[in-house]
Structures are given as structure tokens and as C-alpha cells.
Design a protein around this motif. Structure first.
Motif, PDB file in Angstrom:
ATOM      1  N   ALA A 340     -87.294  33.566  20.293  1.00 34.24           N
ATOM      2  CA  ALA A 340     -87.839  32.393  19.588  1.00 34.24           C
ATOM      3  C   ALA A 340     -86.746  31.457  19.103  1.00 34.24           C
ATOM      4  N   LYS A 341     -85.475  31.709  19.492  1.00 36.54           N
ATOM      5  CA  LYS A 341     -84.361  30.900  18.998  1.00 36.54           C
ATOM      6  C   LYS A 341     -83.734  30.125  20.140  1.00 36.54           C
ATOM      7  N   ILE A 342     -83.310  28.921  19.846  1.00 35.73           N
ATOM      8  CA  ILE A 342     -82.512  28.137  20.788  1.00 35.73           C
ATOM      9  C   ILE A 342     -81.058  28.387  20.422  1.00 35.73           C
ATOM     10  N   LYS A 343     -80.356  29.166  21.272  1.00 34.65           N
ATOM     11  CA  LYS A 343     -78.975  29.539  20.959  1.00 34.65           C
ATOM     12  C   LYS A 343     -78.007  28.405  21.232  1.00 34.65           C
ATOM     13  N   GLN A 344     -78.305  27.582  22.230  1.00 31.77           N
ATOM     14  CA  GLN A 344     -77.394  26.475  22.534  1.00 31.77           C
ATOM     15  C   GLN A 344     -78.180  25.363  23.227  1.00 31.77           C
ATOM     16  N   LYS A 345     -77.973  24.182  22.735  1.00 30.06           N
ATOM     17  CA  LYS A 345     -78.566  23.002  23.347  1.00 30.06           C
ATOM     18  C   LYS A 345     -77.448  22.143  23.903  1.00 30.06           C
ATOM     19  N   ILE A 346     -77.521  21.889  25.231  1.00 31.17           N
ATOM     20  CA  ILE A 346     -76.472  21.092  25.894  1.00 31.17           C
ATOM     21  C   ILE A 346     -77.132  19.817  26.387  1.00 31.17           C
ATOM     22  N   LEU A 359     -67.495  32.926  46.006  1.00 34.30           N
ATOM     23  CA  LEU A 359     -68.004  34.219  46.448  1.00 34.30           C
ATOM     24  C   LEU A 359     -69.504  34.295  46.218  1.00 34.30           C
ATOM     25  N   SER A 360     -70.072  35.474  46.503  1.00 33.49           N
ATOM     26  CA  SER A 360     -71.523  35.628  46.452  1.00 33.49           C
ATOM     27  C   SER A 360     -72.032  36.031  45.075  1.00 33.49           C
ATOM     28  N   ASP A 361     -71.193  36.004  44.046  1.00 32.62           N
ATOM     29  CA  ASP A 361     -71.661  36.358  42.709  1.00 32.62           C
ATOM     30  C   ASP A 361     -72.537  35.242  42.158  1.00 32.62           C
ATOM     31  N   GLY A 362     -73.260  35.529  41.090  1.00 34.44           N
ATOM     32  CA  GLY A 362     -74.166  34.543  40.505  1.00 34.44           C
ATOM     33  C   GLY A 362     -73.617  33.876  39.263  1.00 34.44           C
ATOM     34  N   ILE A 363     -72.283  33.883  39.072  1.00 39.13           N
ATOM     35  CA  ILE A 363     -71.677  33.294  37.872  1.00 39.13           C
ATOM     36  C   ILE A 363     -71.664  31.776  37.986  1.00 39.13           C
ATOM     37  N   LEU A 364     -72.096  31.111  36.930  1.00 34.05           N
ATOM     38  CA  LEU A 364     -71.960  29.662  36.828  1.00 34.05           C
ATOM     39  C   LEU A 364     -71.582  29.320  35.384  1.00 34.05           C
ATOM     40  N   VAL A 365     -70.700  28.356  35.241  1.00 37.20           N
ATOM     41  CA  VAL A 365     -70.205  27.928  33.915  1.00 37.20           C
ATOM     42  C   VAL A 365     -70.602  26.477  33.705  1.00 37.20           C
ATOM     43  N   ILE A 366     -71.329  26.242  32.594  1.00 36.24           N
ATOM     44  CA  ILE A 366     -71.721  24.871  32.239  1.00 36.24           C
ATOM     45  C   ILE A 366     -70.676  24.360  31.241  1.00 36.24           C
ATOM     46  N   HIS A 367     -69.881  23.376  31.684  1.00 38.76           N
ATOM     47  CA  HIS A 367     -68.808  22.823  30.845  1.00 38.76           C
ATOM     48  C   HIS A 367     -69.354  21.704  29.969  1.00 38.76           C
ATOM     49  N   VAL A 368     -68.910  21.716  28.706  1.00 36.31           N
ATOM     50  CA  VAL A 368     -69.286  20.660  27.763  1.00 36.31           C
ATOM     51  C   VAL A 368     -68.023  19.935  27.322  1.00 36.31           C
ATOM     52  N   SER A 369     -68.219  18.784  26.759  1.00 36.62           N
ATOM     53  CA  SER A 369     -67.073  17.981  26.325  1.00 36.62           C
ATOM     54  C   SER A 369     -66.482  18.552  25.030  1.00 36.62           C
ATOM     55  N   GLU A 371     -64.807  17.100  22.799  1.00 37.98           N
ATOM     56  CA  GLU A 371     -64.870  16.137  21.703  1.00 37.98           C
ATOM     57  C   GLU A 371     -66.219  16.208  20.986  1.00 37.98           C
ATOM     58  N   ASP A 372     -67.214  16.843  21.609  1.00 29.47           N
ATOM     59  CA  ASP A 372     -68.530  16.917  20.983  1.00 29.47           C
ATOM     60  C   ASP A 372     -68.544  18.080  19.999  1.00 29.47           C
ATOM     61  N   ASN A 373     -68.567  17.764  18.709  1.00 29.45           N
ATOM     62  CA  ASN A 373     -68.506  18.799  17.672  1.00 29.45           C
ATOM     63  C   ASN A 373     -69.799  19.623  17.603  1.00 29.45           C
ATOM     64  N   LYS A 374     -70.874  19.101  18.159  1.00 30.75           N
ATOM     65  CA  LYS A 374     -72.121  19.851  18.095  1.00 30.75           C
ATOM     66  C   LYS A 374     -72.116  21.059  19.032  1.00 30.75           C
ATOM     67  N   GLN A 375     -71.262  21.024  20.055  1.00 34.97           N
ATOM     68  CA  GLN A 375     -71.256  22.093  21.037  1.00 34.97           C
ATOM     69  C   GLN A 375     -70.326  23.224  20.605  1.00 34.97           C
ATOM     70  N   LYS A 376     -70.764  24.457  20.857  1.00 32.91           N
ATOM     71  CA  LYS A 376     -69.983  25.641  20.514  1.00 32.91           C
ATOM     72  C   LYS A 376     -68.931  25.945  21.565  1.00 32.91           C
ATOM     73  N   GLY A 377     -69.130  25.481  22.774  1.00 30.57           N
ATOM     74  CA  GLY A 377     -68.217  25.756  23.869  1.00 30.57           C
ATOM     75  C   GLY A 377     -68.980  25.846  25.177  1.00 30.57           C
TER      76      GLY A 377
END
Length: 449
Positions: A340-346, A359-369, A371-377
Motif C-alpha cells: 500500500a506504499k509508494i516507495k519511489q516516484k520517478i 546479457l540475458s539477465d533481467g537487470i535494468l537501472v532507472i537513472h534519475v537526475s 540535482e533533483d532533491n526529491k529523488q532518493k537515487g
């Protein structure tokens, strides 16, 4: 009834020539007795014989009753009569044979002979009729056979002449085609016109049975050298027609999915393993139903429509601990949700890019800016439907070249001034762990190409 009676024979003697009563002319009476055979008859009657006949006359009349005497007897008449009566079955007491005549004692014997003669006449008549009919039938058959033979001869002549004409025609056609084949590379002229027309027609007729059935079928009937240009034009026309039919038959939903597949191809084709296997797997509208999303989350993002959702595993940026999460995409932002929680909003305006390995792994990284203080990383996620999720995200963000497919390792943003590293390897088993250097190591199995 007549056979049981005894016949009586009456002879009338004329006493005189003047027809006077009580007047007898001895010479005239003696002459009549002599020439009427009364004396001989009296002698025969005294002996008890009622019938007498010369051998020639008896044999001529009754010879049909015996096979030996019929139709002609070439011996003496007496021997013929003797053989005839033996065949008929006369008993010795019924007849006597004289020098020139046969004498029959009982009238019934003569009547039986007459009955047998009448019966044999009918048989002879029937046999003669049969022979005559057979003769007429043979004559008719011979005429018909001669006519049939003549017709067959004429018909064989007609067939032979037809065959000669067909062979002449075939020889002329073969000659013209050989001549046309020799001059097939020359411009159209009387020497090769018929051959070229035939080749065109034959190629078109064969081509109709080898026309591709769909746009993915690249097969095409090999044309003869003189029709290569026409074949290329026909192939283009056929492909355009197939594309047109296919486009008219594509639904809006399938068209949208194909557009997504095009975007996926531009991003991953030739860069990431498993792309070829994903081509045959259609994209889903969403991997999460609205019923699987917590109502509180839906209430928090009620102002936005959920465009896509997929279950993911999120790795903490510091300890890389795996946690079950949901990735929900709307038109404005991407949400990482835990129950029931939104852990991160990008928000898409703060989204810097997306990285994944080759490779065939399912890893994906969503990069944020940073300079945006609202983002945790940056968000480090593992998704079973990587190609689908990245494509949906790219189409919602509407930014080109935002996906980076890396080899070996990639850097991600943890906190301001601090970065983490993900290292990618191949091995026998898939495994994700934190190594001694504090890096996230992802081991995937290399797929056979």
C-alpha cells in the motif's frame, strides 16, 4: 381309326364301246384286265399282299427315312430298298422282295411308313429352312464384315493422316521454338516472338501457384533471363499488395503492439541477448491487473491513468537486498510500489535514462537526475519482461536514445556524490549477489545463438 381297317380297291371294266347292255367285247375286256394289272393283283392278293411298288419308285419316295439312302443312293435299287426297310424296322412277315418290286402285306405297315415319311418331310423342311437361313445369315455377315473391314481401313487411313499432320505440326512448332530459343536474347522479332510469348505465359501460369502468402514469405519463383525485370516489378507489386492487405487487417491493438516492437528493435536489436527470442512473444497491455494493485495506491495516483504494470525485484542501493515490488507506469511518472506504499516516484521530467546489460539477465537501472532533491537515487530493478517494460517506459517518456545497453559493468547513483557498480558476468547458473568489493554481481547463462 383308319389304321385298324382293311382297304378295298374297286376296278371298273367297260364291257363295250357302244354302251349297250348285255354285250361283252372279249378283246376289249381282256385288254382292260391286262393293262389294269388285275391278273397280277389277283396273284398278289392270293398271296395276301395289299401293296406292291417298284424298287426305284419306293426308294425315290421313302429314301429320306434312312441316313444310308439319303440324299442319294449310288447302288442297285434293290439293295437300297433292303437297307431302307431294315432301318425302318419291317418284320419279315410284313413284306417280300421281288426281282423289281417290293410287296407289303399289311396296310398298317404302309400307313406307318407314310406317317414316318410325313414326319421326316417336316424335319427336312425345317432343316432346309435352317440351312437357307444360315446361308442368308452368312451372306449378310460376309457383307457386313467386308463393309466393316473397308470402314476400318478407311478409318485407319484417316487416323494415319491425322497423325502425320500432327507430327508435321509438332515438327514445325519444335523448329520455331528452337529458333526462338537461339534468338531469345535479341529484341522482339518474328524469329523469337512466339517463344517469348510462350515463356511469358508459362512463367505467369506457374507463378500464380508460387505467390507468397504473407509478407514474411520471401520465396519467389526464379524467372527466366528474359523476364528478370518483369519478375522484379511483379514481386514488388505482390509485396505491396500483401503489405496493404496486412495493414488493413491489423487491429488498433495489434498496430500499437507492432509499433512497440519497432521501438524494441531500435533499442535492442544486435545489442542484447534474448532479443531474437522475444520477437515471437507478444507484448501485453499490462502484467498487473487493477485488482492486484492496492486500493490505497490507486487512490494516491487516482489523478493518473495506469498505463502499464509489472512485478519486479528491487535491489537496495546500499546493501543490495532483494525486495518484491511493483513497477507502475502512468503518463507522468513511474512508481515503485510496495503493497500500500509508494516507495519511489520517478517523474519523467527527472528521468535521466535507463541502463541494462547486453546479457540475458533481467537487470535494468532507472537513472534519475542527481540535482533533483526529491529523488532518493537510481532504481535498480530485475524484471522478467525487460524488453517489454523498457519499451513501455521509453514510449511514455518520449525521449530518444535514453536507453544504454552496457557491457561488463555500469555505474548508478546512490546518494549525492556516491555511486555504485553493477558487474555482469556469464556462468553456468544465474546468480545475483554482493561481492567482496561491495559491488552487485550479476551472473547470467549465455544463450545459444
Amino acid at each position: 381309326m383308319l389304321l385298324c381297317k382293311e382297304p378295298s380297291y374297286i376296278r371298273c371294266i367297260k364291257p363295250n364301246d357302244t354302251k349297250e347292255p348285255s354285250k361283252f367285247d372279249d378283246f376289249l375286256i381282256r385288254h382292260q384286265i391286262k393293262y389294269l394289272g388285275l391278273m397280277e393283283h389277283l396273284r398278289v392278293r392270293r398271296a395276301g399282299f395289299a401293296y406292291r411298288r417298284r424298287y426305284e419308285h419306293f426308294l425315290q419316295r421313302y429314301k429320306s427315312l434312312c441316313p444310308d439312302t439319303w440324299p442319294h443312293w449310288h447302288g442297285p435299287p434293290g439293295e437300297g430298298v433292303e437297307r431302307l426297310i431294315k432301318y425302318v424296322g419291317y418284320r419279315p412277315e410284313e413284306y417280300k422282295l421281288g426281282k423289281t418290286k417290293i410287296f407289303i402285306r399289311f396296310p398298317r405297315t404302309l400307313f406307318a411308313t407314310e406317317d414316318a415319311f410325313e414326319f421326316s418331310k417336316h424335319q427336312l423342311v425345317a432343316r432346309i429352312q435352317a440351312m437357307y437361313k444360315g446361308c442368308l445369315g452368312r451372306r449378310e455377315y460376309v457383307k457386313k464384315r467386308q463393309a466393316a473391314t473397308k470402314l476400318e481401313a478407311h478409318w485407319r487411313g484417316v487416323l494415319a493422316r491425322r497423325e502425320v499432320q500432327q507430327r508435321r505440326w509438332a515438327v514445325q512448332i519444335i523448329r520455331r521454338f528452337i529458333k526462338g530459343f537461339i534468338h531469345r536474347h535479341r529484341p522482339l522479332c518474328p524469329d523469337n516472338e512466339e517463344f517469348i510469348v510462350f515463356v511469358r505465359k508459362n512463367y505467369i501460369l506457374n507463378l500464380r501457384n508460387h505467390v507468397p502468402k504473407n509478407v514474411l514469405d520471401k520465396s519467389w519463383l526464379r524467372p527466366p533471363g528474359i523476364l528478370e525485370h518483369a519478375s522484379d516489378l511483379l514481386r514488388k507489386m505482390c509485396m505491396r499488395n500483401l503489405v496493404r492487405k496486412y495493414c488493413h487487417g491489423v487491429t488498433d491493438e495489434r498496430r500499437a503492439m507492432m509499433q512497440q516492437k519497432v521501438v524494441t528493435s531500435e533499442i535492442f536489436r544486435g545489442k542484447k541477448e534474448g532479443y531474437a527470442d522475444s520477437l515471437c512473444q507478444p507484448f501485453a497491455t499490462s502484467r498487473i491487473d487493477e485488482g492486484d494493485i492496492h486500493p490505497r495506491v490507486l487512490q494516491l495516483i487516482s489523478s493518473e491513468k495506469v498505463e502499464y504494470g509489472v512485478p519486479v525485484i528491487k535491489y537496495d542501493r546500499k546493501g543490495f537486498k532483494a525486495r518484491q515490488r511493483q513497477l507502475i507506469l502512468t503518463r507522468k511518472a513511474a512508481y515503485v510500489v510496495e503493497m500500500a506504499k509508494i516507495k519511489q516516484k520517478i517523474e519523467y521530467s527527472a528521468l535521466k535514462g535507463v541502463s541494462t546489460s547486453s546479457l540475458s539477465d533481467g537487470i535494468l537501472v532507472i537513472h534519475v537526475s542527481p540535482e533533483d532533491n526529491k529523488q532518493k537515487g537510481d532504481a535498480v530493478l530485475q524484471c522478467e519482461h525487460t524488453f517489454e517494460a523498457v519499451t513501455k517506459l521509453v514510449m511514455l517518456v518520449k525521449k530518444e536514445n535514453m536507453v544504454n545497453v552496457v557491457q561488463g559493468s555500469l555505474q548508478f547513483y546512490i546518494t549525492p556524490g556516491k555511486e555504485g557498480t553493477i558487474v555482469f558476468h556469464t556462468g553456468l547458473e544465474e546468480h545475483i549477489y554482493k561481492d567482496k568489493n561491495g559491488q552487485l554481481t550479476v551472473v547470467s547463462v549465455r544463450r545459444k545463438s
